[in-house]
Design a protein around this motif. Structure first.
Motif, PDB file in Angstrom:
ATOM      1  N   ALA A  45       4.888   1.577   3.378  1.00 28.27           N
ATOM      2  CA  ALA A  45       4.692   1.178   1.982  1.00 28.27           C
ATOM      3  C   ALA A  45       3.974  -0.165   1.888  1.00 28.27           C
ATOM      4  N   LYS A  46       3.441  -0.435   0.717  1.00 25.47           N
ATOM      5  CA  LYS A  46       2.810  -1.735   0.447  1.00 25.47           C
ATOM      6  C   LYS A  46       3.781  -2.862   0.768  1.00 25.47           C
ATOM      7  N   GLU A  47       5.042  -2.669   0.432  1.00 24.58           N
ATOM      8  CA  GLU A  47       6.059  -3.696   0.677  1.00 24.58           C
ATOM      9  C   GLU A  47       6.247  -3.951   2.168  1.00 24.58           C
ATOM     10  N   ASP A  48       6.124  -2.909   2.986  1.00 30.78           N
ATOM     11  CA  ASP A  48       6.240  -3.068   4.439  1.00 30.78           C
ATOM     12  C   ASP A  48       5.103  -3.928   4.985  1.00 30.78           C
ATOM     13  N   VAL A  49       3.907  -3.691   4.465  1.00 26.23           N
ATOM     14  CA  VAL A  49       2.728  -4.448   4.912  1.00 26.23           C
ATOM     15  C   VAL A  49       2.859  -5.915   4.505  1.00 26.23           C
ATOM     16  N   GLU A  50       3.248  -6.152   3.270  1.00 31.07           N
ATOM     17  CA  GLU A  50       3.334  -7.518   2.770  1.00 31.07           C
ATOM     18  C   GLU A  50       4.524  -8.266   3.355  1.00 31.07           C
ATOM     19  N   ALA A  51       5.512  -7.544   3.854  1.00 22.77           N
ATOM     20  CA  ALA A  51       6.695  -8.184   4.443  1.00 22.77           C
ATOM     21  C   ALA A  51       6.346  -8.976   5.699  1.00 22.77           C
ATOM     22  N   ILE A  52       5.256  -8.603   6.399  1.00 22.79           N
ATOM     23  CA  ILE A  52       4.884  -9.350   7.601  1.00 22.79           C
ATOM     24  C   ILE A  52       3.773 -10.362   7.322  1.00 22.79           C
ATOM     25  N   GLY A  53       3.354 -10.468   6.046  1.00 21.40           N
ATOM     26  CA  GLY A  53       2.429 -11.533   5.675  1.00 21.40           C
ATOM     27  C   GLY A  53       1.061 -11.122   5.183  1.00 21.40           C
ATOM     28  N   PHE A  54       0.720  -9.825   5.256  1.00 19.74           N
ATOM     29  CA  PHE A  54      -0.578  -9.393   4.748  1.00 19.74           C
ATOM     30  C   PHE A  54      -0.561  -9.308   3.228  1.00 19.74           C
ATOM     31  N   ASP A  55      -1.710  -9.511   2.612  1.00 21.61           N
ATOM     32  CA  ASP A  55      -1.863  -9.417   1.154  1.00 21.61           C
ATOM     33  C   ASP A  55      -2.629  -8.132   0.836  1.00 21.61           C
ATOM     34  N   GLU A  56      -1.975  -7.184   0.175  1.00 20.16           N
ATOM     35  CA  GLU A  56      -2.598  -5.911  -0.148  1.00 20.16           C
ATOM     36  C   GLU A  56      -3.495  -5.984  -1.388  1.00 20.16           C
TER      37      GLU A  56
END
Length: 200
Positions: free
Chosen positions: A146-157
């Protein structure tokens, strides 16, 4: 004047877009397999993302595009994140796979009358890649983490909303999100501990 300028200019003639050696050498083996289910397709995208992390050849994102013709699904192109190795902020997994697929077809779109193209990506697309999917001509988009998984490690979607996917659906693109999410998110978590987090 134009010819003289081209001779003297240091302007690059085109970007360099490459797949890692392991992806190039492994493509035929990947393509030789049968992909009868969505799970098999997504697991390939996740495998690509994981291998990219292990080999340290880019970010934790993998994409596989399949051609479906007369009911038979075959691997058509693959992509992995190549932002850091190729020094190009646009080379996300989806964009790499789309560009190689369109180059293979010798066309600016994957939309055809006799076959369909499905894109499986290990994580929900960022705003750039969602736009790329919209204009690529694919008929189906399936995303893992999910978008939240990606942003949880610091990436900006970036600005990606539920309405963004609604627009794809209105155009006839089938969308399935958070498919095998836990498997895909594990790769992100592993990369978050050892990899480079880049945004702008």
């Amino acid at each position: 004047l134009g010819r003289k300028w081209r001779q003297q200019s240091s302007c690059p003639t085109g970007p360099t877009i490459t797949l890692p050696d392991w992806a190039v050498s492994g493509f035929d083996e990947y393509a030789s397999k049968a992909y009868e289910t969505e799970e098999e397709c997504m697991r390939l995208a996740i495998e690509l993302s994981s291998r990219n992390v292990i080999e340290q050849t880019g970010g934790p994102f993998g994409t596989a595009i399949f051609e479906v013709k007369e009911g038979v699904r075959k691997l058509y192109s693959i992509g992995v994140n190549r932002v850091v190795p190729c020094k190009n902020s646009t080379l996300h997994g989806e964009m790499v796979a789309i560009q190689f697929a369109q180059t293979k077809r010798e066309a600016f779109t994957l939309h055809t009358d006799d076959s369909k193209f499905e894109l499986y990506t290990s994580a929900s697309p960022c705003c750039q890649c969602l736009g790329g999917c919209l204009w690529s001509g694919i008929s189906k988009l399936v995303a893992g983490a999910a978008k939240e998984d990606v942003e949880a490690i610091g990436f900006d979607e970036g600005p990606v909303f539920a309405e963004s996917y609604d627009h794809l659906r209105k155009l006839g693109i089938e969308v399935k999100l958070q498919f095998l999410q836990e498997e895909a998110a594990k790769v992100l978590k592993r990369y978050g501990e050892v990899g480079v987090i880049y945004n702008r």
